[in-house]
Design a protein around this motif. Structure first.
Motif, PDB file in Angstrom:
ATOM      1  N   LEU A 182      95.802  78.021  69.630  1.00 22.21           N
ATOM      2  CA  LEU A 182      97.061  78.767  69.594  1.00 22.21           C
ATOM      3  C   LEU A 182      98.107  78.029  68.764  1.00 22.21           C
ATOM      4  CD1 LEU A 182      97.334  80.077  73.256  1.00 22.21           C
ATOM      5  CD2 LEU A 182      96.911  81.418  71.193  1.00 22.21           C
ATOM      6  N   THR A 183      98.174  76.716  68.923  1.00 19.61           N
ATOM      7  CA  THR A 183      99.113  75.915  68.132  1.00 19.61           C
ATOM      8  C   THR A 183      98.777  75.997  66.649  1.00 19.61           C
ATOM      9  OG1 THR A 183      99.392  74.423  70.010  1.00 19.61           O
ATOM     10  CG2 THR A 183     100.112  73.616  67.867  1.00 19.61           C
ATOM     11  N   LEU A 184      97.498  75.914  66.323  1.00 18.85           N
ATOM     12  CA  LEU A 184      97.068  76.022  64.941  1.00 18.85           C
ATOM     13  C   LEU A 184      97.424  77.386  64.353  1.00 18.85           C
ATOM     14  CD1 LEU A 184      95.540  74.622  62.630  1.00 18.85           C
ATOM     15  CD2 LEU A 184      93.453  75.652  63.538  1.00 18.85           C
ATOM     16  N   MET A 185      97.216  78.437  65.115  1.00 18.67           N
ATOM     17  CA  MET A 185      97.564  79.782  64.635  1.00 18.67           C
ATOM     18  C   MET A 185      99.068  79.901  64.412  1.00 18.67           C
ATOM     19  SD  MET A 185      94.863  82.330  66.625  1.00 18.67           S
ATOM     20  CE  MET A 185      96.069  82.769  67.784  1.00 18.67           C
ATOM     21  N   MET A 186      99.857  79.343  65.308  1.00 19.93           N
ATOM     22  CA  MET A 186     101.314  79.391  65.132  1.00 19.93           C
ATOM     23  C   MET A 186     101.742  78.616  63.898  1.00 19.93           C
ATOM     24  SD  MET A 186     103.276  79.425  68.815  1.00 19.93           S
ATOM     25  CE  MET A 186     103.230  77.678  68.921  1.00 19.93           C
ATOM     26  N   LEU A 187     101.168  77.443  63.684  1.00 21.56           N
ATOM     27  CA  LEU A 187     101.512  76.649  62.511  1.00 21.56           C
ATOM     28  C   LEU A 187     101.142  77.369  61.213  1.00 21.56           C
ATOM     29  CD1 LEU A 187     100.529  73.048  63.645  1.00 21.56           C
ATOM     30  CD2 LEU A 187     102.825  73.937  63.228  1.00 21.56           C
ATOM     31  N   ILE A 188      99.988  77.998  61.191  1.00 22.08           N
ATOM     32  CA  ILE A 188      99.578  78.745  60.003  1.00 22.08           C
ATOM     33  C   ILE A 188     100.523  79.919  59.762  1.00 22.08           C
ATOM     34  CG2 ILE A 188      97.766  80.248  59.075  1.00 22.08           C
ATOM     35  CD1 ILE A 188      95.737  78.315  60.386  1.00 22.08           C
ATOM     36  N   THR A 189     100.918  80.604  60.819  1.00 15.15           N
ATOM     37  CA  THR A 189     101.849  81.725  60.691  1.00 15.15           C
ATOM     38  C   THR A 189     103.199  81.254  60.162  1.00 15.15           C
ATOM     39  OG1 THR A 189     100.742  82.889  62.492  1.00 15.15           O
ATOM     40  CG2 THR A 189     102.979  83.596  61.946  1.00 15.15           C
ATOM     41  N   VAL A 190     103.726  80.178  60.734  1.00 13.91           N
ATOM     42  CA  VAL A 190     105.025  79.648  60.290  1.00 13.91           C
ATOM     43  C   VAL A 190     104.926  79.186  58.830  1.00 13.91           C
ATOM     44  CG1 VAL A 190     106.670  77.761  60.637  1.00 13.91           C
ATOM     45  CG2 VAL A 190     105.851  79.083  62.580  1.00 13.91           C
ATOM     46  N   LEU A 191     103.842  78.512  58.481  1.00 14.03           N
ATOM     47  CA  LEU A 191     103.655  78.070  57.099  1.00 14.03           C
ATOM     48  C   LEU A 191     103.597  79.260  56.142  1.00 14.03           C
ATOM     49  CD1 LEU A 191     103.181  75.660  55.210  1.00 14.03           C
ATOM     50  CD2 LEU A 191     100.735  76.003  55.586  1.00 14.03           C
ATOM     51  N   GLY A 192     102.895  80.316  56.526  1.00 15.15           N
ATOM     52  CA  GLY A 192     102.836  81.517  55.693  1.00 15.15           C
ATOM     53  C   GLY A 192     104.205  82.163  55.520  1.00 15.15           C
ATOM     54  N   MET A 193     104.970  82.220  56.592  1.00 16.59           N
ATOM     55  CA  MET A 193     106.308  82.794  56.507  1.00 16.59           C
ATOM     56  C   MET A 193     107.218  81.932  55.635  1.00 16.59           C
ATOM     57  SD  MET A 193     106.648  84.095  60.459  1.00 16.59           S
ATOM     58  CE  MET A 193     108.392  84.254  60.408  1.00 16.59           C
ATOM     59  N   LEU A 194     107.091  80.628  55.748  1.00 12.03           N
ATOM     60  CA  LEU A 194     107.886  79.715  54.931  1.00 12.03           C
ATOM     61  C   LEU A 194     107.546  79.879  53.445  1.00 12.03           C
ATOM     62  CD1 LEU A 194     109.892  77.342  54.775  1.00 12.03           C
ATOM     63  CD2 LEU A 194     107.925  75.821  55.000  1.00 12.03           C
ATOM     64  N   ILE A 195     106.267  79.931  53.141  1.00  8.67           N
ATOM     65  CA  ILE A 195     105.849  80.119  51.744  1.00  8.67           C
ATOM     66  C   ILE A 195     106.329  81.469  51.221  1.00  8.67           C
ATOM     67  CG2 ILE A 195     103.838  80.455  50.248  1.00  8.67           C
ATOM     68  CD1 ILE A 195     102.432  78.280  51.938  1.00  8.67           C
ATOM     69  N   ALA A 196     106.194  82.522  52.033  1.00  7.48           N
ATOM     70  CA  ALA A 196     106.647  83.849  51.605  1.00  7.48           C
ATOM     71  C   ALA A 196     108.148  83.862  51.341  1.00  7.48           C
ATOM     72  CB  ALA A 196     106.277  84.897  52.648  1.00  7.48           C
ATOM     73  N   SER A 197     108.924  83.238  52.221  1.00  6.51           N
ATOM     74  CA  SER A 197     110.375  83.239  52.013  1.00  6.51           C
ATOM     75  C   SER A 197     110.753  82.421  50.776  1.00  6.51           C
ATOM     76  CB  SER A 197     111.102  82.722  53.249  1.00  6.51           C
ATOM     77  OG  SER A 197     110.794  81.374  53.478  1.00  6.51           O
ATOM     78  N   LEU A 198     110.056  81.312  50.534  1.00  6.72           N
ATOM     79  CA  LEU A 198     110.328  80.523  49.331  1.00  6.72           C
ATOM     80  C   LEU A 198     109.973  81.292  48.059  1.00  6.72           C
ATOM     81  CD1 LEU A 198     109.125  76.977  50.455  1.00  6.72           C
ATOM     82  CD2 LEU A 198     111.479  77.748  50.096  1.00  6.72           C
ATOM     83  N   VAL A 199     108.853  81.987  48.081  1.00 10.08           N
ATOM     84  CA  VAL A 199     108.441  82.766  46.905  1.00 10.08           C
ATOM     85  C   VAL A 199     109.424  83.907  46.654  1.00 10.08           C
ATOM     86  CG1 VAL A 199     106.662  84.331  46.022  1.00 10.08           C
ATOM     87  CG2 VAL A 199     106.006  82.135  46.993  1.00 10.08           C
ATOM     88  N   ILE A 200     109.837  84.584  47.714  1.00  5.20           N
ATOM     89  CA  ILE A 200     110.795  85.682  47.548  1.00  5.20           C
ATOM     90  C   ILE A 200     112.121  85.148  47.012  1.00  5.20           C
ATOM     91  CG2 ILE A 200     112.198  87.343  48.839  1.00  5.20           C
ATOM     92  CD1 ILE A 200     109.677  87.898  50.523  1.00  5.20           C
ATOM     93  N   ARG A 201     112.565  84.004  47.507  1.00  5.64           N
ATOM     94  CA  ARG A 201     113.807  83.401  47.002  1.00  5.64           C
ATOM     95  C   ARG A 201     113.638  83.001  45.541  1.00  5.64           C
ATOM     96  NH1 ARG A 201     116.820  79.313  50.643  1.00  5.64           N
ATOM     97  NH2 ARG A 201     117.460  81.289  51.490  1.00  5.64           N
TER      98      ARG A 201
END
Length: 120
Positions: free
Chosen positions: A22-41
């Motif tokens: 569960l922790t690994l899934m959360m970290l992957i999700t947060v990392l994906g959201m961070l990358i997406a927000s950086l790319v959009i910016r």
């Protein structure tokens, strides 16, 4: 009757494994959201990101198809049907596999840059 996959393990080890996953899934999700927000910016906004992804649909589709092929190879390599001990388990597993394929096809059809209203 299906085989108990946790047989021989202590409840603490099973709980620890679940927490880790569960922790690994959360970290992957947060990392994906961070990358997406950086790319959009970096692209200048959601509209520019959408336009860029629409313009580069072919390359992105090729990338996704390679990922689907790798996932399929890995799935077949682990031979999940060996986990199924009864005919009912095998049928359920085949149903899940069919549902996964249908979901992938529907997602890709939705992403396709086609005017479906004109075709229908």
């Amino acid at each position: 009757m299906s085989k108990d996959l946790t047989a021989g393990r202590s409840p603490f080890k099973t709980f620890k494994r679940i927490i880790f996953l569960l922790t690994l899934m959360m970290l992957i999700t947060v990392l994906g959201m961070l990358i997406a927000s950086l790319v959009i910016r970096w692209m200048g906004g959601v509209e520019q990101w959408y336009e860029w992804s629409h313009d580069h649909y072919g390359g992105l589709l090729t990338w996704r198809c390679l990922l689907y092929a790798a996932l399929t190879y890995a799935w077949l390599k682990i031979q999940p049907w060996k986990l199924a001990t009864s005919p009912g388990d095998r049928l359920r597993l085949m149903g899940l596999q069919a549902a996964a394929v249908i979901l992938i096809v529907l997602v890709e059809v939705k992403k396709a840059p086609v005017d479906w209203g004109a075709l229908l």
